[in-house]
Design an enzyme around this catalytic site. Structure first.
Site, mmCIF file in Angstrom:
data_model
loop_
_atom_site.group_PDB
_atom_site.id
_atom_site.type_symbol
_atom_site.label_atom_id
_atom_site.label_comp_id
_atom_site.label_asym_id
_atom_site.label_seq_id
_atom_site.Cartn_x
_atom_site.Cartn_y
_atom_site.Cartn_z
ATOM 1 N N ARG A 174 0.848 -1.101 0.034
ATOM 2 C CA ARG A 174 0.335 0.552 0.139
ATOM 3 C C ARG A 174 0.655 1.228 0.165
ATOM 4 N NH1 ARG A 174 -4.781 -1.694 4.672
ATOM 5 N NH2 ARG A 174 -5.872 -3.037 2.939
ATOM 6 N N TYR A 232 -14.816 -12.794 -0.008
ATOM 7 C CA TYR A 232 -15.785 -10.775 -0.487
ATOM 8 C C TYR A 232 -16.465 -12.117 -1.384
ATOM 9 C CZ TYR A 232 -12.012 -8.159 1.313
ATOM 10 O OH TYR A 232 -11.185 -7.852 2.168
ATOM 11 N N ARG A 277 -2.726 6.800 0.469
ATOM 12 C CA ARG A 277 -3.399 7.788 1.271
ATOM 13 C C ARG A 277 -1.719 8.697 1.972
ATOM 14 N NH1 ARG A 277 -8.466 5.010 3.344
ATOM 15 N NH2 ARG A 277 -7.615 3.127 2.997
ATOM 16 N N ARG A 301 -6.706 12.304 -5.634
ATOM 17 C CA ARG A 301 -7.521 11.517 -5.613
ATOM 18 C C ARG A 301 -9.175 12.212 -5.097
ATOM 19 N NH1 ARG A 301 -9.516 6.502 -2.803
ATOM 20 N NH2 ARG A 301 -12.094 6.924 -2.871
ATOM 21 N N ASP A 339 -6.544 -3.556 -7.490
ATOM 22 C CA ASP A 339 -7.207 -3.986 -6.448
ATOM 23 C C ASP A 339 -7.596 -5.061 -6.554
ATOM 24 O OD1 ASP A 339 -9.553 -4.105 -4.766
ATOM 25 O OD2 ASP A 339 -8.954 -2.350 -3.586
#
Length: 341
Positions: free
Chosen positions: A25, A152, A29, A38, A75
């Site tokens: 990651r 998921y 962010r 973003r 993703d």
């Protein structure tokens, strides 16, 4: 030719002049340049599905953090969407599948995705990234492990227990295997296409490995990960990161993967004994980066010492948390680069 091939050589099991480093990651962010980009978009999926922007975000940490690899910004849930099960990314909550897999008819409706047709935006992002990197560092491709993707698709969202998905393994194991088969065939083709588009190595993320008992993990996850690894290993080095599945290290020691990723609860020394022929990756606790710079340095050096005795790729034991100070991430990277243990 790569200007910096440290990570690729370490992933191939070679001795390197220093330990290579990247972060799961790392594109995201923690970086103000990511947040600025973003903020101009409708959401996460627009960024993932716009190749030029995904490539830009992929390269940002190479520039900002001076890491030894780029990992394509995408993703794991693009795979179920490509198979026909659309997801939404809800801000501050995570993924949501409006429809889920409940029965054999639902599995039958799913397609084995064609990478160029259904995931072409990821492949184009890889091609753009590879071109714009200009050989500075290796480019990592990735996909989710079939069990995590099934979790998921059946649960419909993140969960502490994934009890619906796990119930399927007990009540309808044949159905679970049918779904896992479709996911695996799709994932193999997808990762092979990523390599063709420029990925120098690939990682399989089994984010929910640790919620299964070992016998179920062997049957419903390890077997499928090994098939993916066997299909990709002739092309590029394969890393398997099975979070929480500490018992699986010995199994992966005999698998076609080249690198075994460790989470922060695992012992590198023990893993080195269990898998002596493998490269190990990890495994600093992401929360260690909340410390002072001196504490981050000390924790990083202690972690590096634990991996002595074989090839190592420095990383965290999971993805970097979004409120982490980028300056502390730089301390982590610089400490690894200076280490000569």
């Amino acid at each position: 030719m790569l200007q910096n091939d440290l990570l690729l050589r370490a992933a191939q099991g070679e001795t390197t002049e220093r330990t290579p480093v990247w972060l799961m990651r790392q594109a995201g962010r923690i970086l103000p340049e990511y947040r600025a980009l973003r903020g101009r978009l409708s959401g996460f999926k627009e960024l993932v599905e716009t190749p030029a922007l995904a490539a830009e975000v992929t390269i940002q940490p190479v520039d900002a953090l001076n890491v030894d690899a780029a990992i394509i910004f995408s993703d794991i849930l693009v795979v179920p969407e490509a198979m026909g099960l659309t997801y939404e990314m809800i801000e501050a909550k995570g993924p949501l599948f409006p429809e889920v897999v409940k029965n054999a008819a639902d599995v039958a409706k799913l397609r084995v995705a064609d990478p160029e047709e259904h995931l072409g935006y990821v492949l184009e992002a890889l091609r753009i990234t590879k071109r714009e990197l200009g050989g500075r560092v290796p480019l990592i491709g990735f996909a989710g492990a079939p069990w995590t993707i099934l979790a998921y698709m059946v649960e419909g969202h993140g969960s502490k227990t994934f009890s619906k998905a796990r119930r399927m393994l007990y009540q309808e194991p044949a159905l679970a295997h049918q779904l896992l088969e479709k996911i695996t065939v799709t994932t193999i083709a997808y990762l092979q296409a990523q390599v063709a588009a420029g990925a120098d190595l690939v990682q399989v993320f089994d984010s929910w490995a640790g919620i299964l008992p070992p016998a179920h993990y062997a049957e419903f996850s390890t077997a499928y990960i090994n098939r993916i690894s066997a299909a990709l290993a002739p092309l590029v080095p394969v890393t398997v990161f099975a979070k929480g599945a500490w018992w699986a290290v010995e199994d992966f020691a005999h698998s076609p993967c080249r690198t075994i990723g460790l989470d922060w609860n695992q012992s590198p020394r023990q893993a080195r004994q269990q898998a002596p022929g493998k490269t190990l990756q990890g495994n600093l606790d992401p929360c260690a980066l909340y410390g002072t710079p001196a504490q981050v340095k000390a924790a990083t050096e202690a972690m590096l010492a634990e991996f002595a005795g074989g090839p190592h790729i420095a990383n965290l034991g999971h993805g970097v948390y979004p409120d982490t100070n980028p300056d502390n991430v730089k301390v982590f990277v610089e400490t690894v680069k200076a280490w000569r243990g």
